[in-house]
Scaffold this active site. Sequence first.
Site, PDB file in Angstrom:
ATOM      1  N   SER A  74       0.706  -1.176   0.027  1.00 10.84           N
ATOM      2  CA  SER A  74       0.000  -0.019  -0.108  1.00 10.84           C
ATOM      3  C   SER A  74       0.960   1.308  -0.141  1.00 10.84           C
ATOM      4  O   SER A  74       1.977   1.225   0.668  1.00 10.84           O
ATOM      5  CB  SER A  74      -0.901  -0.131   1.355  1.00 10.84           C
ATOM      6  N   TYR A 113      -3.143  -1.411   9.403  1.00  8.95           N
ATOM      7  CA  TYR A 113      -3.104  -2.150   8.072  1.00  8.95           C
ATOM      8  C   TYR A 113      -1.898  -1.684   7.441  1.00  8.95           C
ATOM      9  O   TYR A 113      -1.307  -2.699   6.881  1.00  8.95           O
ATOM     10  CB  TYR A 113      -4.384  -1.362   7.197  1.00  8.95           C
ATOM     11  N   SER A 114      -1.388  -0.414   7.659  1.00 10.40           N
ATOM     12  CA  SER A 114      -0.198  -0.036   6.954  1.00 10.40           C
ATOM     13  C   SER A 114       1.002  -0.954   7.651  1.00 10.40           C
ATOM     14  O   SER A 114       1.908  -1.262   7.069  1.00 10.40           O
ATOM     15  CB  SER A 114       0.306   1.465   6.978  1.00 10.40           C
ATOM     16  N   SER A 116       0.818  -3.887   8.743  1.00  8.13           N
ATOM     17  CA  SER A 116       0.668  -5.009   8.121  1.00  8.13           C
ATOM     18  C   SER A 116       1.479  -5.349   6.667  1.00  8.13           C
ATOM     19  O   SER A 116       2.204  -6.263   6.118  1.00  8.13           O
ATOM     20  CB  SER A 116      -0.511  -5.914   8.121  1.00  8.13           C
TER      21      SER A 116
END
Length: 187
Positions: A76, A89-90, A92
Amino acid sequence: DPNSCEQLVDFTLSSLGGLDGLLYTAGVSPLSPLGEAKPDLWNDVFNTNVVGAATIIRFALKELVANCGKLILISSTMVGKPWPGLVPYSSSRAALVEFANGLRVEFPKLRVTTATVGPTQTGFESNWEPNVLEEAINDWRRGGYLKDDSRSLDVGKVASCLLSIIDSPVRIDKIDLVPDRQNIDRT
């Protein structure tokens, strides 16, 4: 689920007679301020986004290496620039990039691509609480993470780009897929 991963690889091998490419796109991200992110949230995110990738790859690895196969892992644009509310999230996705680096070291015949993908129309946010999302959007705009003229990628076009990597005769270690900026001089 390790059993499902193994069954999927076995089914692919028996149905197609081999495996020479794998695209891991699974990803989850609850919208949660960092101070409220409980261990279960972190576990869910890392289990899907990192452990899930490692698990399916574990079962596919022998076949992929034997075929000098290609593996694409989705990262991402938030890696290195996490957005408020999306830090798990970032984190991971950063771990997944490092996993890809490790695969390249231990399995040099395997062609591993990390595809850094910008905002894409996937319905990613469909499970977020509307009031929490609205507050986050306001915070993202104030912080410069999200601009009024921000664009997102079409999921079908992203998929086409990723499949072209599988078909490509060259090794592609990293690719960035981001929306075009508006008003670019195309001459």
